[in-house]
Enzyme design. Structure first.
Site, PDB file in Angstrom:
ATOM      1  N   THR A 159      -5.899  -1.246   7.081  1.00 20.45           N
ATOM      2  CA  THR A 159      -6.018  -2.693   7.230  1.00 20.45           C
ATOM      3  C   THR A 159      -7.424  -3.077   7.676  1.00 20.45           C
ATOM      4  OG1 THR A 159      -5.198  -2.516   9.514  1.00 20.45           O
ATOM      5  CG2 THR A 159      -3.573  -2.971   7.787  1.00 20.45           C
ATOM      6  N   ASP A 198      -1.673   6.865   6.185  1.00 20.83           N
ATOM      7  CA  ASP A 198      -1.646   5.446   6.533  1.00 20.83           C
ATOM      8  C   ASP A 198      -2.548   5.188   7.744  1.00 20.83           C
ATOM      9  OD1 ASP A 198      -0.932   2.823   6.330  1.00 20.83           O
ATOM     10  OD2 ASP A 198       1.047   3.046   7.241  1.00 20.83           O
ATOM     11  N   LYS A 231       0.833  -1.213   0.000  1.00 24.42           N
ATOM     12  CA  LYS A 231       0.000   0.000   0.000  1.00 24.42           C
ATOM     13  C   LYS A 231       0.865   1.260   0.000  1.00 24.42           C
ATOM     14  CE  LYS A 231      -2.321  -1.237   3.699  1.00 24.42           C
ATOM     15  NZ  LYS A 231      -1.723  -2.588   3.902  1.00 24.42           N
ATOM     16  N   THR A 232       1.877   1.298   0.842  1.00 23.47           N
ATOM     17  CA  THR A 232       2.769   2.462   0.875  1.00 23.47           C
ATOM     18  C   THR A 232       3.530   2.591  -0.436  1.00 23.47           C
ATOM     19  OG1 THR A 232       3.021   2.259   3.279  1.00 23.47           O
ATOM     20  CG2 THR A 232       4.673   3.551   2.107  1.00 23.47           C
ATOM     21  N   ARG A 236       6.680  -8.269   1.870  1.00 29.95           N
ATOM     22  CA  ARG A 236       7.546  -7.787   2.951  1.00 29.95           C
ATOM     23  C   ARG A 236       8.222  -8.954   3.665  1.00 29.95           C
ATOM     24  NH1 ARG A 236       4.568  -3.967   6.745  1.00 29.95           N
ATOM     25  NH2 ARG A 236       5.198  -2.414   5.197  1.00 29.95           N
TER      26      ARG A 236
END
Length: 363
Positions: free
Chosen positions: A170, A121, A76-77, A229
């Protein structure tokens, strides 16, 4: 409870944890793709977002506000930074927990440049007053700044330059409908498949100058829980092992041995995950068992078991949550190499008579 809450308690720093920890953020910055062409996976999201951004560039306008939802570690980032790069615009990064007052948000909005990208965020954790201010800012590019207190307070309207808000969450279900409806484009990030993660590992290995063969990349991808990640973190740990214990080349054997040292098994389960499964199977015969009892059995807090270990076990089909408690699935028995207890069949009439028990009607 939220299975993807990045603030969920953890017993220790987990190599398979999806939240960015330690030096992850610095390393991720070096590994992040710079444009949509480099971004791996999320094909539908990429195609849709590409159309949105291209149309905005052709019109010479700012892009619609974008909402990205999904588990931590899925990009997302990274996508927010790609949006800024594709629009050739600066980006301002903040988070919902950092905005506790409407004045905090007003200060950020009033300093934005025209066309700037504001990445927010964990937007669902923003305070309610700031959230209500954001409604007007997103729709009318205007905020009302309150000056003074009490009956003498006055609202001063402040016009804002057009900007694009990129929200990430989230927990999309916690966003109120008025806020969610103001986003022109919404996308849900899915977990990655093994093939996509292999491509992520190979790309990251090239950027980290790590020699890796396809089988080694597949081994790491298979233990990465569908999350880029985690794949990048496992790659770095395998790189360290290959550098110290081998010739620096990551093969399937080296990757499997290295991840065995870090207690990550072939399906991506770590020590905590296996402890939960072993307690459920060996101590309670596969369940059902209550969450608190299970937590005591593994020596962890109830919240740790529920929010850290269980989501992945449920997603992998190894554990089920039922009204009576937690229950292991046949796949859990197979994964740990255990044989489930035999389930007793129906009692026949002869067996019932022989046991001295009366039938339903006493015959």
């Amino acid at each position: 409870m939220n299975p993807y809450d990045e603030t969920a308690p953890a017993p220790e720093e987990r190599i398979v944890g999806a939240a960015a920890e330690g030096d992850d953020q610095a390393v991720e910055a070096a590994l992040r793709p710079k444009d949509l062409g480099e971004f791996i996976g999320q094909e539908k999201v990429r195609q849709q977002l590409d159309l949105v951004l291209r149309a905005a560039r052709q019109r010479g306008a700012t892009a619609d506000h974008v909402l990205l939802s999904g588990a931590p570690g899925l990009g997302k980032t990274t996508l927010s930074m790609i949006i800024a790069a594709e629009m050739n615009a600066p980006i301002r990064i903040t988070s919902g927990p950092a905005i506790q007052h409407a004045g905090d948000l007003a200060a950020i909005l009033s300093s934005l440049q025209e066309g700037e990208i504001l990445f927010l965020d964990e937007i669902h954790r923003m305070s309610r007053p700031a959230e209500e201010m954001l409604y007007m800012a997103m729709e009318d590019f205007r905020v009302d700044v309150i000056v003074g207190k009490g009956p003498g307070a006055t609202a001063i309207p402040l016009d804002l330059p057009p900007f694009t808000l990129v929200g990430a969450t989230t927990r999309a279900g916690l966003l109120p409908p008025p806020l969610r409806d103001r986003f022109g484009f919404t996308a849900h990030m899915e977990f990655y498949g093994p093939r996509e993660l292999e491509r992520v590992v190979v790309r990251s290995a090239g950027l980290l100058d790590v020699e890796i063969d396809p089988a080694g990349a597949a081994e790491i991808a298979g233990r990465s829980r569908g999350t880029p990640r985690i794949a990048n973190r496992l790659l770095r740990r395998v790189r360290d092992y290959a550098q110290v214990k081998a010739d620096g080349v990551v093969t399937r054997e080296i990757a499997a041995t290295a991840l065995g040292v870090y207690e990550v098994d072939g399906r991506g389960l770590d020590r905590l995950d296996r402890a939960v499964l072993e307690a459920l199977l060996k101590l309670f015969g596969g369940g059902p068992v209550g969450l608190s009892t299970l937590a005591v059995a593994v020596g962890e807090e109830r919240e740790t078991v529920e929010e850290v270990a269980e989501p992945f076990l449920v997603r992998e089909g190894l554990l089920a949550r039922t009204p009576r408690g937690r229950v292991a699935t046949p796949a859990a028995w197979a994964h740990l190499g255990l044989v489930p207890p035999q389930v007793a069949g129906p009692v026949s009439g002869a067996d019932q008579a022989g046991s001295g028990q009366q039938g339903l009607f006493g015959t």
